[in-house]
Structures are given as C-alpha cells and as structure tokens.
Design a protein around this motif. Structure first.
Motif, PDB file in Angstrom:
ATOM      1  N   VAL A  29     -44.846 -25.302  27.584  1.00  0.00           N
ATOM      2  CA  VAL A  29     -43.645 -24.464  27.607  1.00  0.00           C
ATOM      3  C   VAL A  29     -44.032 -23.005  27.838  1.00  0.00           C
ATOM      4  N   VAL A  30     -45.048 -22.524  27.124  1.00  0.00           N
ATOM      5  CA  VAL A  30     -45.515 -21.141  27.275  1.00  0.00           C
ATOM      6  C   VAL A  30     -45.932 -20.890  28.722  1.00  0.00           C
ATOM      7  N   LYS A  31     -46.690 -21.814  29.270  1.00  0.00           N
ATOM      8  CA  LYS A  31     -47.185 -21.679  30.643  1.00  0.00           C
ATOM      9  C   LYS A  31     -46.031 -21.682  31.648  1.00  0.00           C
ATOM     10  N   SER A  32     -45.076 -22.579  31.464  1.00  0.00           N
ATOM     11  CA  SER A  32     -43.935 -22.676  32.374  1.00  0.00           C
ATOM     12  C   SER A  32     -43.069 -21.418  32.334  1.00  0.00           C
ATOM     13  N   LEU A  33     -42.795 -20.910  31.127  1.00  0.00           N
ATOM     14  CA  LEU A  33     -41.969 -19.702  31.013  1.00  0.00           C
ATOM     15  C   LEU A  33     -42.670 -18.493  31.608  1.00  0.00           C
TER      16      LEU A  33
END
Length: 72
Positions: A29-33
C-alpha cells in the motif's frame, strides 16, 4: 488523504483481505500510494487511517465500497 488515495488503499487492503497483521500488504500500500500519488506515509499512519475509516468514518467507507463495486 484525498478520496482517490483512500480508494487505492481500500482497494488493495480489501483485495488481499487485510486483517491488520500482515506487514507485506501494508508495504505494498505504501509503495502504491507513493508511486501513484506521491504520498509519503508510514505503515503506522496508514494502519491508523484504515482503522479510523472502518470504525469512525462509516459513510465515507460505504462510498468507497460502492465505487469499488461499480468498477468491478
């Protein structure tokens, strides 16, 4: 967090059946955002946002779920 950012977060977490204990999913999630929105948040901040969204912001969570259901 904007609606689009929350939509992305909820989409990933719902797709993977996140239960709050899987660090790999939150890293995704962190990487995608960061990639899609340039948003830099820690895993703990996003975990807190997810919890708040489910427990306190019922209407917004329902709106996000409706949008995700329409897109599938």
């Amino acid at each position: 967090m904007s609606f689009g950012e929350m939509l992305e977060m909820v989409d990933i977490l719902k797709r993977t059946d996140y239960d709050g204990k899987k660090a790999k999913i939150m890293a995704k999630v962190v990487k995608s955002l960061r990639k899609n929105f340039g948003l830099r948040r820690s895993k703990d901040q996003l975990r807190k946002q997810w919890s708040d969204l489910k427990l306190r912001e019922h209407e917004q969570y329902r709106r996000i779920r409706r949008v995700l259901q329409k897109s599938k």
